[in-house]
Motif scaffolding. Sequence first.
Motif, PDB file in Angstrom:
ATOM      1  N   ILE A 162       0.828  -1.213   0.000  1.00 23.57           N
ATOM      2  CA  ILE A 162       0.000   0.000   0.000  1.00 23.57           C
ATOM      3  C   ILE A 162       0.858   1.257   0.000  1.00 23.57           C
ATOM      4  O   ILE A 162       0.591   2.196  -0.757  1.00 23.57           O
ATOM      5  CB  ILE A 162      -0.977  -0.016   1.189  1.00 23.57           C
TER       6      ILE A 162
ATOM      7  N   LEU B 224      -6.344   5.495  -1.126  1.00 22.51           N
ATOM      8  CA  LEU B 224      -6.875   4.160  -1.348  1.00 22.51           C
ATOM      9  C   LEU B 224      -8.097   4.042  -0.454  1.00 22.51           C
ATOM     10  O   LEU B 224      -8.016   4.281   0.754  1.00 22.51           O
ATOM     11  CB  LEU B 224      -5.834   3.101  -0.999  1.00 22.51           C
ATOM     12  N   VAL B 225      -9.246   3.716  -1.063  1.00 19.37           N
ATOM     13  CA  VAL B 225     -10.529   3.728  -0.369  1.00 19.37           C
ATOM     14  C   VAL B 225     -11.158   2.344  -0.397  1.00 19.37           C
ATOM     15  O   VAL B 225     -11.140   1.678  -1.429  1.00 19.37           O
ATOM     16  CB  VAL B 225     -11.495   4.743  -1.045  1.00 19.37           C
ATOM     17  N   ASP B 226     -11.699   1.920   0.736  1.00 18.64           N
ATOM     18  CA  ASP B 226     -12.505   0.703   0.798  1.00 18.64           C
ATOM     19  C   ASP B 226     -13.873   1.060   0.236  1.00 18.64           C
ATOM     20  O   ASP B 226     -14.613   1.848   0.826  1.00 18.64           O
ATOM     21  CB  ASP B 226     -12.620   0.223   2.240  1.00 18.64           C
TER      22      ASP B 226
ATOM     23  N   SER C 206     -17.097   0.134   2.623  1.00 17.93           N
ATOM     24  CA  SER C 206     -17.355   0.949   3.812  1.00 17.93           C
ATOM     25  C   SER C 206     -17.256   2.449   3.560  1.00 17.93           C
ATOM     26  O   SER C 206     -17.773   3.243   4.333  1.00 17.93           O
ATOM     27  CB  SER C 206     -16.377   0.575   4.929  1.00 17.93           C
TER      28      SER C 206
ATOM     29  N   ALA D  66     -11.213   5.562   4.195  1.00 14.70           N
ATOM     30  CA  ALA D  66      -9.870   5.681   3.630  1.00 14.70           C
ATOM     31  C   ALA D  66      -8.984   4.606   4.238  1.00 14.70           C
ATOM     32  O   ALA D  66      -8.896   4.483   5.455  1.00 14.70           O
ATOM     33  CB  ALA D  66      -9.299   7.054   3.913  1.00 14.70           C
ATOM     34  N   VAL D  67      -8.361   3.798   3.390  1.00 17.27           N
ATOM     35  CA  VAL D  67      -7.424   2.771   3.838  1.00 17.27           C
ATOM     36  C   VAL D  67      -6.053   3.394   4.036  1.00 17.27           C
ATOM     37  O   VAL D  67      -5.362   3.123   5.012  1.00 17.27           O
ATOM     38  CB  VAL D  67      -7.357   1.610   2.812  1.00 17.27           C
ATOM     39  N   ALA D  68      -5.660   4.257   3.101  1.00 13.38           N
ATOM     40  CA  ALA D  68      -4.384   4.952   3.161  1.00 13.38           C
ATOM     41  C   ALA D  68      -4.493   6.211   2.306  1.00 13.38           C
ATOM     42  O   ALA D  68      -5.277   6.255   1.366  1.00 13.38           O
ATOM     43  CB  ALA D  68      -3.265   4.060   2.647  1.00 13.38           C
TER      44      ALA D  68
ATOM     45  N   ASP E  28     -11.073  10.919   5.501  1.00 13.75           N
ATOM     46  CA  ASP E  28     -12.253  10.097   5.772  1.00 13.75           C
ATOM     47  C   ASP E  28     -13.511  10.670   5.126  1.00 13.75           C
ATOM     48  O   ASP E  28     -14.299   9.937   4.531  1.00 13.75           O
ATOM     49  CB  ASP E  28     -12.459   9.922   7.277  1.00 13.75           C
TER      50      ASP E  28
ATOM     51  N   THR F 175     -16.941   7.524  -2.532  1.00 16.91           N
ATOM     52  CA  THR F 175     -17.689   6.268  -2.600  1.00 16.91           C
ATOM     53  C   THR F 175     -19.130   6.525  -3.010  1.00 16.91           C
ATOM     54  O   THR F 175     -19.686   5.815  -3.860  1.00 16.91           O
ATOM     55  CB  THR F 175     -17.628   5.538  -1.244  1.00 16.91           C
TER      56      THR F 175
ATOM     57  N   GLU G 255      -9.292  -8.061   0.431  1.00 15.57           N
ATOM     58  CA  GLU G 255      -9.777  -6.790   0.957  1.00 15.57           C
ATOM     59  C   GLU G 255     -11.155  -6.391   0.439  1.00 15.57           C
ATOM     60  O   GLU G 255     -11.768  -5.483   0.970  1.00 15.57           O
ATOM     61  CB  GLU G 255      -8.783  -5.665   0.629  1.00 15.57           C
TER      62      GLU G 255
ATOM     63  N   LEU H  38     -11.773  -2.056  -3.806  1.00 15.43           N
ATOM     64  CA  LEU H  38     -11.022  -0.860  -3.416  1.00 15.43           C
ATOM     65  C   LEU H  38     -11.070   0.152  -4.547  1.00 15.43           C
ATOM     66  O   LEU H  38     -11.285  -0.199  -5.708  1.00 15.43           O
ATOM     67  CB  LEU H  38      -9.558  -1.213  -3.123  1.00 15.43           C
TER      68      LEU H  38
END
Length: 124
Positions: free
Chosen positions: A4, A22-24, A27, A30-32, A42, A49, A92, A95
């Motif tokens: 990542i 990097l976004v999930d 949910s 923000a992942v990173a 966030d 999203t 994961e 993403l």
Amino acid sequence: MLGIDSCLAEVMAIPGALDAMLVDHTSGMAVAFSNASGVDADRSAAALTEALRATTDGLARTCPGDVVRIDDMLVTTDKGHHLLRLMETVFEGPLVLYVRLDLDRSNIALARHRLQSISSRLTT
């Protein structure tokens, strides 16, 4: 497989890159992120999203009966280009790789190509 941190470093090496995240996609978290402008990662991740979900829903309504799958999405504003690359990962889940590009210093075709390459190395 690309990590990542290495992924975000490579995204930020794209000419004209200002921010990367990097976004999930499930949910909206923000992942990173690599943030040069003090943006709330966030809140941005959640909004990105929702924009992707709305776009997917809108496209599905224009193509009834078809499966709509977005590979990437580009939004150009008066302040810059926003490029999102959707990825499916085994562990994961879905993403989104996001980069904000300077309007004058970026090359959209190059950025799309680099994001595609980075995302494929992140998911393999």
